[in-house]
Write an enzyme that holds these catalytic residues in place. Structure first.
Site, PDB file in Angstrom:
ATOM      1  N   SER A  68      10.543  66.862  -4.372  1.00 10.36           N
ATOM      2  CA  SER A  68       9.611  67.188  -3.289  1.00 10.36           C
ATOM      3  C   SER A  68       9.783  68.660  -2.923  1.00 10.36           C
ATOM      4  O   SER A  68      10.819  69.262  -3.230  1.00 10.36           O
ATOM      5  CB  SER A  68       9.962  66.325  -2.069  1.00 10.36           C
ATOM      6  N   TYR A  85      16.458  63.279   4.146  1.00  9.05           N
ATOM      7  CA  TYR A  85      15.486  63.316   3.026  1.00  9.05           C
ATOM      8  C   TYR A  85      15.718  64.586   2.213  1.00  9.05           C
ATOM      9  O   TYR A  85      15.756  64.553   0.979  1.00  9.05           O
ATOM     10  CB  TYR A  85      14.060  63.256   3.584  1.00  9.05           C
TER      11      TYR A  85
HETATM   12  N1  LIG Z   1       3.598  61.450  -0.564  1.00  7.69           N
HETATM   13  C1  LIG Z   1       4.147  62.633  -0.419  1.00  7.69           C
HETATM   14  O1  LIG Z   1       3.736  63.435   0.437  1.00  7.69           O
HETATM   15  C2  LIG Z   1       5.290  63.038  -1.322  1.00  7.69           C
HETATM   16  C3  LIG Z   1       5.650  64.383  -1.347  1.00  7.69           C
HETATM   17  C4  LIG Z   1       6.708  64.787  -2.138  1.00  7.69           C
HETATM   18  C5  LIG Z   1       7.395  63.866  -2.886  1.00  7.69           C
HETATM   19  N2  LIG Z   1       7.047  62.550  -2.839  1.00  7.69           N
HETATM   20  C6  LIG Z   1       7.843  61.605  -3.626  1.00  7.69           C
HETATM   21  O2  LIG Z   1       6.989  60.904  -4.494  1.00  7.69           O
HETATM   22  C7  LIG Z   1       7.592  59.658  -4.838  1.00  7.69           C
HETATM   23  C8  LIG Z   1       6.550  58.570  -4.756  1.00  7.69           C
HETATM   24  O3  LIG Z   1       6.117  58.433  -3.426  1.00  7.69           O
HETATM   25  P1  LIG Z   1       4.586  58.204  -3.006  1.00  7.69           P
HETATM   26  O4  LIG Z   1       4.189  59.356  -2.199  1.00  7.69           O
HETATM   27  O5  LIG Z   1       3.795  57.819  -4.173  1.00  7.69           O
HETATM   28  O6  LIG Z   1       4.759  56.989  -1.956  1.00  7.69           O
HETATM   29  P2  LIG Z   1       4.466  55.435  -2.037  1.00  7.69           P
HETATM   30  O7  LIG Z   1       3.018  55.186  -2.284  1.00  7.69           O
HETATM   31  O8  LIG Z   1       5.096  54.861  -0.821  1.00  7.69           O
HETATM   32  O9  LIG Z   1       5.259  54.982  -3.340  1.00  7.69           O
HETATM   33  C9  LIG Z   1       6.632  54.761  -3.343  1.00  7.69           C
HETATM   34  C10 LIG Z   1       6.947  53.835  -4.489  1.00  7.69           C
HETATM   35  O10 LIG Z   1       8.370  53.638  -4.541  1.00  7.69           O
HETATM   36  C11 LIG Z   1       8.611  52.247  -4.659  1.00  7.69           C
HETATM   37  N3  LIG Z   1       9.918  51.898  -4.114  1.00  7.69           N
HETATM   38  C12 LIG Z   1      10.396  52.112  -2.873  1.00  7.69           C
HETATM   39  N4  LIG Z   1      11.628  51.599  -2.764  1.00  7.69           N
HETATM   40  C13 LIG Z   1      11.920  51.035  -3.970  1.00  7.69           C
HETATM   41  C14 LIG Z   1      13.035  50.336  -4.484  1.00  7.69           C
HETATM   42  N5  LIG Z   1      14.123  50.093  -3.735  1.00  7.69           N
HETATM   43  N6  LIG Z   1      12.992  49.914  -5.754  1.00  7.69           N
HETATM   44  C15 LIG Z   1      11.883  50.131  -6.515  1.00  7.69           C
HETATM   45  N7  LIG Z   1      10.814  50.786  -6.094  1.00  7.69           N
HETATM   46  C16 LIG Z   1      10.826  51.228  -4.826  1.00  7.69           C
HETATM   47  C17 LIG Z   1       7.461  51.584  -3.900  1.00  7.69           C
HETATM   48  O11 LIG Z   1       7.234  50.267  -4.393  1.00  7.69           O
HETATM   49  P3  LIG Z   1       7.712  48.897  -3.697  1.00  7.69           P
HETATM   50  O12 LIG Z   1       7.617  49.087  -2.231  1.00  7.69           O
HETATM   51  O13 LIG Z   1       6.710  47.918  -4.242  1.00  7.69           O
HETATM   52  O14 LIG Z   1       9.088  48.662  -4.210  1.00  7.69           O
HETATM   53  C18 LIG Z   1       6.315  52.465  -4.319  1.00  7.69           C
HETATM   54  O15 LIG Z   1       5.807  52.050  -5.558  1.00  7.69           O
HETATM   55  C19 LIG Z   1       8.789  59.490  -3.903  1.00  7.69           C
HETATM   56  O16 LIG Z   1       9.983  59.785  -4.602  1.00  7.69           O
HETATM   57  C20 LIG Z   1       8.539  60.529  -2.832  1.00  7.69           C
HETATM   58  O17 LIG Z   1       9.722  60.978  -2.232  1.00  7.69           O
HETATM   59  C21 LIG Z   1       5.982  62.124  -2.093  1.00  7.69           C
END
Ligand SMILES: NC(=O)c1ccc[n+]([C@@H]2O[C@H](COP(=O)([O-])OP(=O)(O)OC[C@H]3O[C@@H](n4cnc5c(N)ncnc54)[C@H](OP(=O)(O)O)[C@@H]3O)[C@@H](O)[C@H]2O)c1
Length: 254
Positions: free
Chosen positions: A149, A162
């Site tokens: 991130s 975080y």
């Molecule tokens: N959205 C942003 O602004 C942003 C910015 C920078 C970086 N990121 C990073 O991008 C990545 C994906 O996030 P996203 O934004 O796409 O959010 P999201 O839609 O909430 O996706 C998160 C994913 O992680 C899975 N997950 C959470 N806990 C888990 C566990 N214990 N075991 C297996 N899977 C798990 C969730 O699935 P289940 O709940 O079904 O397990 C979901 O598929 C993360 O690493 C996040 O830190 C996001």
């Protein structure tokens, strides 16, 4: 675009929503068989059906990557069912923001368990297979993509733990890159700014309001924007390694 990942298999963690779901679609469109892992099986099954209908191949793996044996199982099932592992996208993550003074410590435990330990467990289990794929796979190169991130480069008040997890992902990615690059396993770090996903849904109400105020008026990235960047990384020629990719919404200042 021609399919560049024919004959390969990819495991994407956190594929039930957001960036992981979009990445599974992109890699499947490029010809990879995709193992899609997360805890919400219903969401994974819906995605698998969609990929299958488009002529791709998807394997549903219900797994909590924070549990070591489940992270290892996700890798093992990918290899046993899809025959190999060429690409691991460590994307599963949680972002539980808020001032450290008033934070429930359980939120810190969850972030460390998923963002750091889950990533490490999956990586350790995957490395022997990635090294094999790099030696004799169709591309003679393999990819480990870690989703960090902007918060892995810039610490801000209210993001402390975080930040800790994502700075850690950056550090371990660079060290591992130096270890395995010579054997043609590319380690790439992707650092998105704010993306329109479910990630913020898990914030406490008052914290979510603060975050929404911070990004009011900013047109966020869509998950597909980050997925395309990951697709770009893993389809480079063998000699090209994209070590780090920082991708912000145009209007996001920091
Ligand atoms: N959205 C942003 O602004 C942003 C910015 C920078 C970086 N990121 C990073 O991008 C990545 C994906 O996030 P996203 O934004 O796409 O959010 P999201 O839609 O909430 O996706 C998160 C994913 O992680 C899975 N997950 C959470 N806990 C888990 C566990 N214990 N075991 C297996 N899977 C798990 C969730 O699935 P289940 O709940 O079904 O397990 C979901 O598929 C993360 O690493 C996040 O830190 C996001």
């Amino acid at each position: 675009m021609t399919a560049r990942l024919d004959g390969t298999a990819a495991l994407i963690t956190g594929a039930s929503s957001g960036i992981g779901e979009a990445t599974a679609r992109v890699l499947a469109e490029q010809g990879a068989a995709v193992a899609i892992a997360a805890r919400r099986r219903d969401r994974l099954e819906r995605l698998a059906t969609e990929i299958d209908h488009k002529g791709g191949r998807a394997l549903v793996v219900e797994a909590d990557v924070a549990a070591k044996q489940e992270a290892v199982m996700a890798v093992d099932r990918t290899v046993s069912d899809l025959g190999r592992l060429d690409i691991l996208v460590n994307n599963a993550g949680v972002m539980l923001l808020g001032d450290m003074v008033s934070a429930p410590v359980e939120e810190w435990d969850r972030m460390i368990a998923v963002n750091v330990q889950g990533l490490l467990y999956a990586t350790h289990a995957a490395l022997p297979h990635l090294l094999d794929a790099a030696e004799d796979g169709p591309r003679r190169v393999a990819d480990l993509v870690n989703v960090s991130s902007v918060a892995g480069r810039l610490a801000t008040s209210g993001s402390g733990v975080y930040n800790l997890t994502k700075f850690g992902v950056g550090a371990v990615s660079e060290a591992l890159r130096q270890e395995v690059g010579g054997r043609h396993v590319r380690v790439s770090l992707v650092e998105p700014g704010v993306v329109n996903t479910e990630l913020r849904d898990h914030l406490r109400d008052e914290v979510r309001e603060q975050v929404n105020r911070r990004f009011a008026g900013v047109e966020m990235l869509e998950p597909e924007d980050v997925a395309e960047a990951i697709g770009y990384i893993v389809t480079r020629p063998r000699r090209v390694a994209i070590n780090e990719l920082l991708i912000r919404p145009t209007e996001q200042s920091r």
